[in-house]
Design a protein around this motif. Structure first.
Motif, mmCIF file in Angstrom:
data_model
loop_
_atom_site.group_PDB
_atom_site.id
_atom_site.type_symbol
_atom_site.label_atom_id
_atom_site.label_comp_id
_atom_site.label_asym_id
_atom_site.label_seq_id
_atom_site.Cartn_x
_atom_site.Cartn_y
_atom_site.Cartn_z
ATOM 1 N N THR A 91 39.607 83.622 37.630
ATOM 2 C CA THR A 91 40.636 83.567 38.672
ATOM 3 C C THR A 91 42.013 83.446 38.033
ATOM 4 O OG1 THR A 91 39.067 82.567 40.218
ATOM 5 C CG2 THR A 91 41.404 82.333 40.739
ATOM 6 N N CYS A 92 42.118 82.596 37.009
ATOM 7 C CA CYS A 92 43.390 82.470 36.282
ATOM 8 C C CYS A 92 43.790 83.808 35.675
ATOM 9 C CB CYS A 92 43.287 81.418 35.175
ATOM 10 S SG CYS A 92 43.162 79.723 35.760
ATOM 11 N N LYS A 93 42.855 84.458 35.042
ATOM 12 C CA LYS A 93 43.135 85.732 34.374
ATOM 13 C C LYS A 93 43.559 86.800 35.393
ATOM 14 C CE LYS A 93 42.994 88.079 30.493
ATOM 15 N NZ LYS A 93 43.741 87.709 29.303
ATOM 16 N N PHE A 94 42.807 86.927 36.475
ATOM 17 C CA PHE A 94 43.078 87.957 37.479
ATOM 18 C C PHE A 94 44.444 87.769 38.143
ATOM 19 C CE2 PHE A 94 42.908 89.627 41.819
ATOM 20 C CZ PHE A 94 42.575 90.944 41.569
ATOM 21 N N TYR A 95 44.781 86.513 38.467
ATOM 22 C CA TYR A 95 46.035 86.230 39.164
ATOM 23 C C TYR A 95 47.185 85.926 38.203
ATOM 24 C CZ TYR A 95 43.540 86.261 43.587
ATOM 25 O OH TYR A 95 42.799 86.633 44.678
ATOM 26 N N ARG A 96 46.939 86.131 36.900
ATOM 27 C CA ARG A 96 47.962 85.925 35.863
ATOM 28 C C ARG A 96 48.523 84.503 35.880
ATOM 29 N NH1 ARG A 96 49.951 91.600 37.394
ATOM 30 N NH2 ARG A 96 48.805 92.894 35.919
ATOM 31 N N ILE A 97 47.634 83.548 36.020
ATOM 32 C CA ILE A 97 48.006 82.134 35.936
ATOM 33 C C ILE A 97 47.972 81.767 34.462
ATOM 34 C CG2 ILE A 97 47.289 79.784 36.541
ATOM 35 C CD1 ILE A 97 46.083 81.087 39.117
ATOM 36 N N ASN A 98 49.084 81.292 33.929
ATOM 37 C CA ASN A 98 49.159 81.122 32.485
ATOM 38 C C ASN A 98 48.859 79.712 31.986
ATOM 39 O OD1 ASN A 98 51.470 79.798 33.212
ATOM 40 N ND2 ASN A 98 52.864 81.315 32.383
ATOM 41 N N CYS A 99 48.507 78.802 32.884
ATOM 42 C CA CYS A 99 48.193 77.440 32.462
ATOM 43 C C CYS A 99 47.111 76.862 33.378
ATOM 44 C CB CYS A 99 49.440 76.568 32.505
ATOM 45 S SG CYS A 99 49.191 74.919 31.829
ATOM 46 N N LYS B 254 38.827 75.077 26.265
ATOM 47 C CA LYS B 254 39.786 75.193 25.162
ATOM 48 C C LYS B 254 39.730 76.539 24.442
ATOM 49 C CE LYS B 254 41.195 70.586 24.069
ATOM 50 N NZ LYS B 254 41.473 69.619 23.045
ATOM 51 N N LYS B 255 38.587 76.917 23.920
ATOM 52 C CA LYS B 255 38.478 78.165 23.150
ATOM 53 C C LYS B 255 38.680 79.393 24.042
ATOM 54 C CE LYS B 255 35.560 80.912 20.145
ATOM 55 N NZ LYS B 255 34.208 81.244 19.775
ATOM 56 N N PRO B 256 37.984 79.489 25.178
ATOM 57 C CA PRO B 256 38.178 80.684 26.019
ATOM 58 C C PRO B 256 39.622 80.856 26.485
ATOM 59 C CG PRO B 256 36.227 79.493 26.724
ATOM 60 C CD PRO B 256 36.921 78.640 25.711
ATOM 61 N N CYS B 257 40.265 79.764 26.856
ATOM 62 C CA CYS B 257 41.657 79.868 27.303
ATOM 63 C C CYS B 257 42.549 80.363 26.174
ATOM 64 C CB CYS B 257 42.163 78.523 27.824
ATOM 65 S SG CYS B 257 41.621 78.152 29.496
ATOM 66 N N GLU C 254 41.737 82.211 23.622
ATOM 67 C CA GLU C 254 41.470 83.625 23.358
ATOM 68 C C GLU C 254 41.978 84.537 24.476
ATOM 69 O OE1 GLU C 254 37.645 84.697 21.860
ATOM 70 O OE2 GLU C 254 37.555 82.932 20.557
ATOM 71 N N GLU C 255 42.082 84.009 25.693
ATOM 72 C CA GLU C 255 42.548 84.812 26.828
ATOM 73 C C GLU C 255 44.046 84.657 27.081
ATOM 74 O OE1 GLU C 255 40.744 87.124 28.299
ATOM 75 O OE2 GLU C 255 39.059 86.560 27.007
ATOM 76 N N GLY C 256 44.723 83.886 26.220
ATOM 77 C CA GLY C 256 46.167 83.721 26.362
ATOM 78 C C GLY C 256 46.574 82.805 27.498
ATOM 79 N N ILE C 257 45.704 81.883 27.850
ATOM 80 C CA ILE C 257 45.990 80.922 28.919
ATOM 81 C C ILE C 257 46.076 79.539 28.292
ATOM 82 C CG2 ILE C 257 45.086 79.865 31.037
ATOM 83 C CD1 ILE C 257 43.675 82.596 31.560
ATOM 84 N N ARG C 258 47.183 78.852 28.534
ATOM 85 C CA ARG C 258 47.318 77.490 28.010
ATOM 86 C C ARG C 258 46.421 76.565 28.820
ATOM 87 N NH1 ARG C 258 52.245 79.124 29.089
ATOM 88 N NH2 ARG C 258 52.700 77.415 30.522
ATOM 89 N N VAL C 259 45.828 75.594 28.142
ATOM 90 C CA VAL C 259 44.973 74.639 28.842
ATOM 91 C C VAL C 259 45.513 73.239 28.610
ATOM 92 C CG1 VAL C 259 43.278 74.430 26.963
ATOM 93 C CG2 VAL C 259 42.588 73.917 29.289
ATOM 94 N N VAL C 260 45.563 72.467 29.671
ATOM 95 C CA VAL C 260 46.001 71.080 29.623
ATOM 96 C C VAL C 260 44.770 70.218 29.855
ATOM 97 C CG1 VAL C 260 47.408 69.316 30.766
ATOM 98 C CG2 VAL C 260 48.315 71.632 30.442
ATOM 99 N N CYS C 261 44.353 69.495 28.797
ATOM 100 C CA CYS C 261 43.143 68.663 28.860
ATOM 101 C C CYS C 261 43.434 67.177 28.714
ATOM 102 C CB CYS C 261 42.162 69.067 27.759
ATOM 103 S SG CYS C 261 41.399 70.672 27.987
ATOM 104 N N SER C 262 44.700 66.827 28.497
ATOM 105 C CA SER C 262 45.031 65.421 28.265
ATOM 106 C C SER C 262 46.469 65.148 28.693
ATOM 107 C CB SER C 262 44.876 65.082 26.778
ATOM 108 O OG SER C 262 45.871 65.762 26.024
#
Length: 97
Positions: free
Chosen positions: A58-66, A75-78, A80-88
């Motif tokens: 859904t993030c990828k399709f709608y161009r959500i970057n975080c 962590k790893k998939p984001c 590789e897909e150019g999506i920043r992930v906030v885990c902390s």
């Protein structure tokens, strides 16, 4: 909570009274055939569970970057897909500074 069904039942009314009104103000994105197709690719490519794959797709399709999630599986998939992930909280501080 998954293992204690009685706790879920007890909290359902509290959820309806507190969280549900907030959810009503949000706009939800449609999961369409394209999102499902991307999710299938992510399950194969990254070994993601279907629900996690749908979130990332859904993030990828709608161009959500975080993506904000406490799930370390992203962590790893984001990355590789150019999506920043906030885990902390530290990740969040970096995003808002």
């Amino acid at each position: 909570m998954k293992k204690d069904k009685s706790l879920v039942s007890e909290l359902s009314e509290e959820f309806l009274n507190s969280a549900y009104p907030v959810l009503e103000t949000l706009e939800f994105l449609e999961v369409n055939k394209d999102v499902v197709s991307i999710a299938n690719e992510f399950m194969t490519k990254y070994g993601l569970l279907p629900n996690d794959a749908l979130i990332l797709a859904t993030c990828k399709f709608y161009r959500i970057n975080c993506l904000v999630s406490l799930d370390e599986d992203f962590k790893k998939p984001c990355k590789e897909e150019g999506i920043r992930v906030v885990c902390s909280l530290q990740d969040l501080a970096k995003e808002i500074s």
